[in-house]
Design a protein around this motif. Structure first.
Motif, PDB file in Angstrom:
ATOM      1  N   HIS A  64      38.932  37.509  35.549  1.00 35.78           N
ATOM      2  CA  HIS A  64      39.575  36.266  35.094  1.00 35.78           C
ATOM      3  C   HIS A  64      39.535  35.286  36.252  1.00 35.78           C
ATOM      4  O   HIS A  64      39.077  35.624  37.340  1.00 35.78           O
TER       5      HIS A  64
ATOM      6  N   ASP B 277      43.008  34.577  43.098  1.00 31.23           N
ATOM      7  CA  ASP B 277      42.857  35.796  43.888  1.00 31.23           C
ATOM      8  C   ASP B 277      41.751  36.703  43.344  1.00 31.23           C
ATOM      9  O   ASP B 277      41.577  37.827  43.819  1.00 31.23           O
ATOM     10  N   HIS B 278      40.985  36.201  42.382  1.00 27.79           N
ATOM     11  CA  HIS B 278      39.869  36.984  41.814  1.00 27.79           C
ATOM     12  C   HIS B 278      38.527  36.263  41.921  1.00 27.79           C
ATOM     13  O   HIS B 278      37.495  36.858  41.656  1.00 27.79           O
TER      14      HIS B 278
ATOM     15  N   ASP C 131      43.520  42.685  35.956  1.00 32.93           N
ATOM     16  CA  ASP C 131      44.975  42.533  36.059  1.00 32.93           C
ATOM     17  C   ASP C 131      45.689  42.937  34.772  1.00 32.93           C
ATOM     18  O   ASP C 131      46.772  42.436  34.479  1.00 32.93           O
TER      19      ASP C 131
ATOM     20  N   HIS D  56      44.347  45.313  42.016  1.00 27.64           N
ATOM     21  CA  HIS D  56      45.173  45.171  43.218  1.00 27.64           C
ATOM     22  C   HIS D  56      45.691  46.485  43.781  1.00 27.64           C
ATOM     23  O   HIS D  56      46.529  46.468  44.679  1.00 27.64           O
TER      24      HIS D  56
HETATM   25 ZN    ZN Z   1      45.299  39.197  40.394  1.00 34.21          ZN
END
Ligand code: ZN
Length: 320
Positions: free
Chosen positions: A147, A151-152, A251, A297
């Motif tokens: 997505h 942070d991706h 996620d 994560h």
């Molecule tokens: Zn994330």
């Protein structure tokens, strides 16, 4: 098979030589296996950075005494009791099939303006970690973002001559159309416009994107699975090679406690209710099933399985 994605620039260097490359261990790196094999496919963890996040913020309204109750599962990798922080790795996974090198997600990235976050204008060793895993950017055939949260997508691009350009110049980037549309409709939201501008738009401008709308097979048994909820176009990567199965679930879960409590609200879900529905479905569908789970994560041993105990309670069991 008819809907396979074929790299227009062909296959470069997915060979065994790369797998055999000496693995460097940067200071502070974890002493765990960082490459796993499933039939003819390998998955390697490439760390970008690690960071704490307040559990009370991550899980609004949750009974956080549960974090202490499940300390055996969470400490030390996923929860720090003294600070009541959950701990996240930000990372990419490199998936190597007999034909392709695929990068799934891209951590926070370097040189990105991220306000007061730890990731702001960072200069981390991700590319060195990638090289230590036996891959250089030119070898990568496909990049898949689960997505578009910042942070991706960080390593989608990197700086060259003062501009952000695709980090993987020979790759096709596989974007879900709903994720592109959903992000574009939300550019004003905190942070999304900035990371879209520096980590998505340069890839769109380079014309190296395959837009997809649902599931898509990349190679034999390596399949993108549309899994909206956390975001409108979230996608996971499912691997089934010679009967050995794994899933890179992005996620859909952020911390192992969500396996015990899929009903908890998660701050990061764009649509809180849709996030819960997809999380329930994921946890139910992967309990006591021989599928190794790689959440985006998870730290330490990283990979694991969902197992049920007496009374039907589910736990995330890390691979030793
Ligand atoms: Zn994330």
């Amino acid at each position: 098979m008819s809907d396979k994605l074929i790299s227009r620039r062909g296959v470069i260097g997915a060979g065994l030589g790369a797998l055999a490359a000496t693995r460097l261990r940067p200071a502070g790196a974890q002493a765990f296996p960082s490459t796993w094999t499933f039939g003819e496919v390998t998955i390697s963890k490439v760390l970008d950075m690690t960071g704490p996040f307040s559990a009370a913020r991550a899980f609004p309204g949750a009974d956080l005494s549960e974090m202490d109750k499940y300390a055996d599962m969470l400490v030390p990798w996923h929860y720090e009791p003294a600070t009541k922080n959950v701990l996240f790795d930000y990372q990419a996974f490199v998936v190597r099939t007999p034909r392709y090198v695929i990068v799934v997600d891209g951590g926070q990235g370097n040189d990105k303006p991220r306000g007061s976050s730890e990731a702001n204008m960072r200069k981390g060793p991700f590319l060195e970690n990638l090289k230590a895993a036996g891959v250089v950017p030119e070898q990568v055939n496909f990049v898949m973002n689960t997505h578009f949260h910042s942070d991706h997508v960080g390593w989608n691009t990197s700086t060259k001559d003062g501009k952000f350009v695709p980090t993987f110049p020979n790759a096709r980037y596989i974007f879900n159309q709903a994720e592109v549309d959903g992000s574009r409709a939300n550019l004003a939201a905190a942070g999304i416009g900035v990371s879209f501008a520096d980590s998505i738009q340069p890839v769109l401008d380079a014309n190296i994107v395959d837009f997809i709308k649902g599931d898509r097979e990349i190679d034999n048994g390596v399949r993108i699975v549309f899994s909206p909820g956390h975001t409108p176009g979230h996608q996971a990567l499912s691997i089934n090679s010679k009967g050995k199965r794994a899933i890179l679930c992005g996620d859909l879960i952020h911390n192992p406690i969500e396996v015990v409590h899929p009903e908890w609200e998660v701050l990061f879900d764009a649509d809180k209710e849709a996030g819960k529905v997809q999380r329930h479905k994921f946890v139910d569908g992967h309990t006591d099933v021989d599928v190794t789970i790689f959440a985006a994560h998870f730290r330490g041993p990283t990979a694991g399985k969902i197992v049920s105990e007496r009374g039907g309670k589910r736990l995330f069991k890390m691979l030793a």
